[in-house]
Design an enzyme around this catalytic site. Structure first.
Site, PDB file in Angstrom:
ATOM      1  N   HIS A   1      -5.819  -4.396   1.951  1.00  0.00           N
ATOM      2  CA  HIS A   1      -6.154  -5.157   3.089  1.00  0.00           C
ATOM      3  C   HIS A   1      -6.688  -6.793   2.653  1.00  0.00           C
ATOM      4  CE1 HIS A   1      -5.727  -1.570   5.191  1.00  0.00           C
ATOM      5  NE2 HIS A   1      -6.041  -1.830   6.387  1.00  0.00           N
TER       6      HIS A   1
ATOM      7  N   GLU B   1     -19.587   2.770  -1.348  1.00  0.00           N
ATOM      8  CA  GLU B   1     -18.629   1.979  -2.538  1.00  0.00           C
ATOM      9  C   GLU B   1     -19.555   1.915  -3.911  1.00  0.00           C
ATOM     10  OE1 GLU B   1     -19.510   0.743   0.409  1.00  0.00           O
ATOM     11  OE2 GLU B   1     -17.606   1.117   1.488  1.00  0.00           O
TER      12      GLU B   1
ATOM     13  N   ASP C   1      -9.403  -7.776  12.974  1.00  0.00           N
ATOM     14  CA  ASP C   1     -10.664  -6.991  12.643  1.00  0.00           C
ATOM     15  C   ASP C   1     -11.828  -8.354  12.392  1.00  0.00           C
ATOM     16  OD1 ASP C   1     -10.446  -4.479  12.981  1.00  0.00           O
ATOM     17  OD2 ASP C   1      -9.710  -3.880  10.812  1.00  0.00           O
TER      18      ASP C   1
ATOM     19  N   PHE D   1     -14.935  -4.636   0.614  1.00  0.00           N
ATOM     20  CA  PHE D   1     -15.813  -3.819   0.476  1.00  0.00           C
ATOM     21  C   PHE D   1     -15.933  -3.391  -1.148  1.00  0.00           C
ATOM     22  CE2 PHE D   1     -14.672  -2.552   4.706  1.00  0.00           C
ATOM     23  CZ  PHE D   1     -15.518  -3.642   5.431  1.00  0.00           C
TER      24      PHE D   1
ATOM     25  N   ARG E   1      -1.311  -4.869   3.098  1.00  0.00           N
ATOM     26  CA  ARG E   1      -1.386  -3.944   4.253  1.00  0.00           C
ATOM     27  C   ARG E   1      -0.186  -4.078   5.074  1.00  0.00           C
ATOM     28  NH1 ARG E   1      -3.663  -5.668   9.849  1.00  0.00           N
ATOM     29  NH2 ARG E   1      -3.744  -3.645  10.878  1.00  0.00           N
TER      30      ARG E   1
ATOM     31  N   ARG F   1       0.815  -1.316  -0.047  1.00  0.00           N
ATOM     32  CA  ARG F   1      -0.054   0.098  -0.103  1.00  0.00           C
ATOM     33  C   ARG F   1       0.767   1.069   0.009  1.00  0.00           C
ATOM     34  NH1 ARG F   1      -2.760   0.286   6.208  1.00  0.00           N
ATOM     35  NH2 ARG F   1      -0.978  -0.446   7.316  1.00  0.00           N
TER      36      ARG F   1
END
Lengths: 285, 312
Positions: free
Chosen positions: B106, B55, B114, B80, B164, B7
């Site tokens: 991610h 999104e 998470d 997402f 990530r 990233r």
């Protein structure tokens, strides 16, 4: 004085031409033996005024960078857009016969391979987002282009529409205009019974849009409303156009059964008669 | 060994190329800090757009930007972006051949604590199946920069899976990067380890361990999952006679499925898969999760041994 006079004359001419557009729509659906006449006939007057009075565009040069853009988010009403584009000269009227046919130019739902079409649609709720992105892009590029998007009333049940309603207000898109073809009927019945949209003008005002309500078959009202795009300053414009599903063909008017149904030979003959044409039906298929 | 997150490589590359190319615009859905597009926002606020947590809208807005001459990079968490906005990607992007670049951060079990809703184990599968879509995943931050450049130069929709955590830098600045052309990192004789993303480094580690046990394993960095480098897959089958495909993703529908399809159509050789087997993840450190769900270097070693044994 003359400008006003010419404008009125032009609007009168467009109103007169609408019978021919309706003829093309019902003939397209008759020939294809399938299609969506109800929502095409409710939408066609507005699209007629957009392309023949309001928008900057050039059928000789569909990719003209300075053009205004129109997104048909309710992609099932493709015959309305195809009829207007064909009559503007984007493609020969012969192509109407190819509607929904294998290998034909005119796909069942609006498709951008058709000259003049900006976006292929058919999955409801997506057009306004793309229109908003075009409006943002036009501003960033320093262009004076406007973007118009037509939505169906049933389509307003899609959550994505409301995401974009918030975005367009946030970015103060005064070059964006959404037009709601409010015929009050979705595929399986009255919108009020299935999932009501009212009070839709209040909702849009609350979301930060400039809102107008018109008769979507009154050519002067349509032209006046479209002339308001950008007039409110830093707000996108929402036009609630009250329309009649199947407008112009008596047996189709205000009936959900005609959302997606093709007329038979006798029904076509009656439709053409009501529109003021001789019923010459050629079975070319 | 130097480590750096994909990233970060991507975020810095966007700024670098954004200086020369004013067509680049960046779209984000309230995760610009996490996916490192904040760097672009800082330098070019006029070309950075946030859409809040929307999104579906963001993907459509990207299509609109592309149709007015811009090159939009559309960003969110992989999970997402690719599944929440799937129909928008299918119709507004792919069906319309929109020149939009999707970047999902991610990936896989990397999100760790998470938990499962943020862990993207299906993105490669659902993006690969779409007509017009290309799917790539860099192996490290250096490759991420080259991949970003390739995205800018490509036409049409592309999905890039970002990363990530800081990963070891295993590729070199000078190595050319071409979408659809894999990179052989190590020649082998007995088996070929094919991977993308973090699993490339793990495959290199596995190859070292295998070599101490007398198994000569080749390693291919398959940074483009679609279009698949068929030639490299067929050469691996021919030259080593066994293949292991490793991915931080579901076994169903991932690179393993694509490689198996090519192999079964042409030269069937034993293939083993190192991937998550039809399961959601859970909370835990990435290390703990990779151990439980079978994505460790040791899992690649065992899979390679199985593949080699099946040749006999």
């Amino acid at each position: 004085m003359t400008i006003k006079h010419n404008r009125r004359k032009k609007i009168e001419e467009l109103k007169t031409a609408s019978a021919g557009l309706r003829k093309d729509i019902v003939e397209m659906i008759y020939t294809a033996r399938a299609g969506h006449p109800g929502g095409s006939l409710s939408a066609v007057d507005i699209i007629n005024v957009l392309y023949n009075y309001k928008m900057k565009h050039d059928p000789e040069n569909p990719g003209w960078a300075e053009r205004d853009r129109f997104i048909m988010s309710k992609g099932h009403a493709s015959p309305a857009l195809y009829a207007v584009l064909g009559n503007c000269g984007y493609f020969p009227g012969e192509e109407f016969k190819s509607f929904r046919k294998f290998g034909g130019l005119l796909q069942g739902h609006v498709h951008r391979d058709v000259p003049g079409v900006e976006l292929s649609t058919g999955s409801l709720g997506q057009g306004l987002s793309v229109a908003s992105g075009m409006a943002l892009g036009s501003k960033l590029a320093g262009k004076n282009s406007r973007v118009y998007c037509m939505l169906g009333d049933g389509e307003m049940q899609e959550g994505q529409v409301w995401e974009t309603v918030m975005t367009a207000a946030q970015y103060r898109l005064d070059n964006l205009c959404a037009i709601l073809d409010y015929n009050g009927i979705q595929e399986n019945g009255r919108i009020d019974r299935i999932k009501k949209l009212e009070p839709v003008t209040d909702k849009l005002k609350d979301f930060g849009w400039e809102v107008l309500e018109i008769d979507g078959h009154d050519y002067v009202q349509i032209a006046d409303a479209l002339d308001n795009t950008g007039a409110a300053g830093e707000k996108p414009l929402f036009i609630k156009a009250n329309t009649v599903k199947g407008k112009g063909i008596s047996y189709m008017e205000d009936r959900f059964e005609w959302h997606a149904k093709n007329p038979d030979k006798e029904q076509l003959a009656q439709a053409l008669k009501e529109l003021g044409f001789k019923a010459e039906i050629k079975d070319g298929n | 060994m130097e480590t750096k997150a994909v990233r970060d490589g991507y975020g810095e590359a966007l700024v670098e190329f954004g200086r020369e190319d004013k067509r680049i615009v960046v779209l984000s859905a309230d995760l610009e800090d996490a996916n490192r597009t904040k760097l672009f926002e800082k330098e070019f606020p006029e070309r950075f757009y946030t859409f809040g947590i929307s999104e579906q809208d963001m993907v459509g807005e990207g299509a609109g930007f592309s149709m007015t001459g811009f090159i939009p990079f559309v960003n969110s968490f992989a999970v997402f972006l690719t599944t929440r906005a799937y129909d928008q990607i299918r119709v507004s992007l792919c069906y319309n051949k929109a020149n939009v670049k999707l970047v999902g951060s991610h990936p896989g079990l990397e999100v760790g604590n998470d938990g499962a809703t943020a862990q993207s184990l299906e993105d490669i599968a659902v993006m690969s199946v779409l007509p017009e879509m290309r799917v790539i995943c860099p192996a490290d931050a250096v490759e991420a920069r080259k991949a970003t450049k390739a995205l800018i130069e490509s036409k049409g929709p592309v999905y890039m899976r970002s990363g990530r955590r800081p990963w070891p830098v295993i590729t070199e600045k000078e190595t050319p990067f071409e979408i659809g052309k894999s990179v052989s990192l190590k020649e082998g004789k007995d088996v070929t380890l094919i991977a993308y993303g973090i699993m490339v480094h793990k495959s290199l580690e596995a190859a070292k361990l295998l070599s101490s046990k007398g198994i000569k394993a080749g390693v291919i960095n398959m940074h483009t999952i679609k279009p698949l480098d068929r030639y490299a897959v067929l050469s691996a089958a021919k030259d080593t006679g066994a293949i292991v495909v490793s991915e931080n993703h579901q076994k169903i529908g991932g690179l393993g499925s694509a490689v198996a399809r090519v192999i079964s159509e042409t030269n069937p050789v034993p293939i083993e898969f190192v991937a998550v087997d039809n399961s959601f993840g859970e909370s835990g450190s990435p290390g703990e999760l990779q151990k439980k769900y079978g994505l460790d270097t040791a899992d690649i070693v065992s899979a390679a041994k199985r593949a080699v044994n099946r040749k006999k």
